[in-house]
Scaffold this active site. Structure first.
Site, PDB file in Angstrom:
ATOM      1  CG  ASP A 140      -2.092   0.981   1.074  1.00  0.00           C
ATOM      2  OD1 ASP A 140      -2.231   1.613   0.011  1.00  0.00           O
ATOM      3  OD2 ASP A 140      -2.858   1.124   2.051  1.00  0.00           O
ATOM      4  CE  LYS A 141      -0.761   7.045  -2.176  1.00  0.00           C
ATOM      5  NZ  LYS A 141      -1.307   8.446  -2.093  1.00  0.00           N
ATOM      6  CG  HIS A 142      -0.417   7.127   4.813  1.00  0.00           C
ATOM      7  ND1 HIS A 142      -1.771   7.187   5.049  1.00  0.00           N
ATOM      8  CD2 HIS A 142       0.119   8.179   5.479  1.00  0.00           C
ATOM      9  CE1 HIS A 142      -2.040   8.223   5.828  1.00  0.00           C
ATOM     10  NE2 HIS A 142      -0.907   8.842   6.104  1.00  0.00           N
ATOM     11  CB  SER A 143      -0.432  10.739   0.633  1.00  0.00           C
ATOM     12  OG  SER A 143      -0.371  12.149   0.665  1.00  0.00           O
ATOM     13  CB  THR A 178      -8.470   8.668  -1.067  1.00  0.00           C
ATOM     14  OG1 THR A 178      -7.143   9.190  -1.232  1.00  0.00           O
ATOM     15  CG2 THR A 178      -8.700   7.575  -2.074  1.00  0.00           C
ATOM     16  NE  ARG A 199      -2.210  12.931  18.720  1.00  0.00           N
ATOM     17  CZ  ARG A 199      -2.083  12.557  17.446  1.00  0.00           C
ATOM     18  NH1 ARG A 199      -2.632  11.436  17.007  1.00  0.00           N
ATOM     19  NH2 ARG A 199      -1.393  13.282  16.610  1.00  0.00           N
ATOM     20  CB  SER A 248      -2.140   8.516  14.876  1.00  0.00           C
ATOM     21  OG  SER A 248      -3.365   8.766  14.263  1.00  0.00           O
ATOM     22  CE  LYS A 278      -5.410   6.486  11.472  1.00  0.00           C
ATOM     23  NZ  LYS A 278      -5.684   7.799  11.922  1.00  0.00           N
ATOM     24  CE  LYS A 279      -2.926   3.806   4.375  1.00  0.00           C
ATOM     25  NZ  LYS A 279      -3.419   3.438   3.053  1.00  0.00           N
TER      26      LYS A 279
HETATM   27  N1  URA Z   1      -3.302  11.583  10.397  1.00  0.00           N
HETATM   28  C1  URA Z   1      -3.578  10.618  11.305  1.00  0.00           C
HETATM   29  O1  URA Z   1      -4.172   9.598  10.988  1.00  0.00           O
HETATM   30  N2  URA Z   1      -3.180  10.802  12.563  1.00  0.00           N
HETATM   31  C2  URA Z   1      -2.508  11.897  12.978  1.00  0.00           C
HETATM   32  O2  URA Z   1      -2.151  11.976  14.123  1.00  0.00           O
HETATM   33  C3  URA Z   1      -2.231  12.892  12.016  1.00  0.00           C
HETATM   34  C4  URA Z   1      -2.640  12.710  10.722  1.00  0.00           C
END
Ligand code: URA
Length: 431
Positions: A80-83, A120, A168, A183, A187-188
């Site tokens: 996968d990719k995350h931006s 997205t 937060r 964080s 999730k990723k």
């Molecule tokens: N995106 C996230 O998912 N978590 C953060 O803390 C900041 C950006």
């Protein structure tokens, strides 16, 4: 374990007792840790940071606080990719099907627009019928059939992060690089990836605009993801200007289709997609990634995968062929001219993103409806000549007042003068 032992250790910069971080993350999900304790922990981490092993432990435990996908029968690597997010950045919509056409699986769990940046899922929801809500079984089925699926996180992904993020947000601790790392990655990595490439943006439209902060975040993400067992690298890339020529959900989908079909090439969108794809294929042990990803786009194989993914997730079966007929136009479309002629020297990219949000293309408050029709197309780029015959952009709006407000915001975001030398699209590789 007592939450105070963990909080006090971070506060005093002492080693956290063994198992303490994992216990704390679990307690966030179960409720054993109170809001006050979570806020105190977040502030202690923001001020003092966490040791590397504790950052990995926090990421793993937050990932494991909910559902974690596994792909024991996958015949190919799962990547996968995350931006970190930007303006006019629709790379995921091109990269996921291109990678699928290159023979890897891409279970892409994506997000919505955040602040001034686009999301997205909001872009995909501009396609009539596309359902971003998919449970694990549906995600698996579409990935196995098509090779890629772009969907939203279910409520069962990383619940510890959901709670800590909300805390937060109201305790002045969003900016902690260590907490951002845990964080994003919790999730990723819940998608069960073997390899991940990160696109960390830098510049006026980036979540963290400075090079120094982008480098720190990229380094932390790469180290922790690798520490958690996922082969990961990052590119630091230019977000001092919109990535391509459109900003706005449906308009960006149309721009993506122009790239995928070859009918309207966008070199920066294309080239960054190819660079990120090559990185993640290399991490997955596949050579010649640049040629493979570029070939998948040029041959139409990526467009074909995109069409199949859209159909599998509820969109029109003929989207790849008849996409202009499926994307709703905005009621008001007008060109935006600058106050005087000149060349574009600089763009306040964040302001462009905020103008799209103000048009209704993003959310001012959680739960706001998003208008998929609105935004900007034909955005002028640094170095472009603009003036009475050459607009800054074309605005797409729900009504004339909204178009006029967006035009004024866009004029204020563009600075005319002598353009500096163009910034490199890919500025650094970390990994
Ligand atoms: N995106 C996230 O998912 N978590 C953060 O803390 C900041 C950006």
């Amino acid at each position: 374990m007592d939450a105070r032992q963990v909080i006090e250790a971070v506060r005093d910069r002492r080693p956290v007792p063994a198992g303490g971080i994992a216990w704390f993350a679990q307690g966030l999900a179960t409720g054993a840790v109170t809001d006050a304790q979570a806020g105190a922990f977040a502030m202690a981490v923001l001020l003092n940071g966490l040791a590397f092993d504790d950052r990995v432990a926090l990421t793993r435990a937050m990932r494991d606080s909910g559902d974690v996908l596994a792909w024991p029968d996958a015949p190919v690597p799962v990547v996968d990719k995350h931006s970190t997010g930007g303006i006019g950045d629709s790379i995921s919509l091109i990269l996921a099907p291109a990678l699928a056409a290159c023979g890897v699986w891409v279970p892409m769990v994506s997000g919505r627009g955040l602040g001034h940046t686009g999301g997205t899922l909001d872009k995909l929801e501009a396609i009539p019928g596309y359902r971003v809500a998919a449970d694990a079984a549906r995600l698996r089925r579409v990935v196995a059939d098509v090779g890629c699926a772009i969907v939203g996180a279910t409520g069962r992904i990383a619940p510890a992060d959901r709670r800590l993020y909300a805390i937060r947000d109201v305790t002045g601790t969003v900016e902690s690089i260590d907490l951002i790392t845990a964080s994003i990655l919790s999730k990723k990595l819940a998608a069960g990836l073997q390899a991940l490439v990160l696109d960390v943006k830098v510049g006026s439209g980036a979540f963290l605009p400075s090079r120094e902060a982008a480098r720190a975040l990229a380094g932390s993400l790469v180290d922790v993801a690798n520490g958690a067992g996922c082969r990961t690298a990052a590119l630091i890339t230019d977000m001092d200007r919109p990535l391509a020529r459109c900003a706005g959900n449906g308009l960006e989908v149309a721009e993506v289709m122009g790239v995928l079909t070859g009918s309207a090439p966008q070199p920066r969108l294309h080239d960054l997609t190819v660079a990120l794809g090559a990185e993640v294929l290399a991490l997955a042990g596949i050579d010649d990634g640049r040629a493979r990803v570029a070939g998948a786009i040029a041959s139409g194989a990526a467009a074909e995968r995109f069409g199949r993914m859209v159909a599998a997730l509820g969109g029109p079966a003929d989207f790849a062929d008849r996409w202009p007929a499926h994307l709703a136009p905005a009621p008001v479309v007008q060109d935006v001219y600058p106050a005087a002629a000149g060349r574009v020297a600089r763009i306040d990219t964040r302001a462009v993103g905020l103008a799209v949000v103000a048009l209704g293309g993003g959310r001012q408050r959680e739960g706001d409806a998003v208008d998929p029709r609105v935004g900007f197309s034909q955005l002028a780029a640094p170095g472009d000549a603009v003036g009475p015959g050459a607009p800054l952009a074309r605005v797409h709006a729900a009504d004339r007042d909204a178009a006029d407000r967006a035009a004024a915001a866009l004029r204020a975001a563009y600075v005319l003068g002598d353009p500096p030398p163009p910034a490199l699209l890919v500025q650094e590789r970390i990994g």
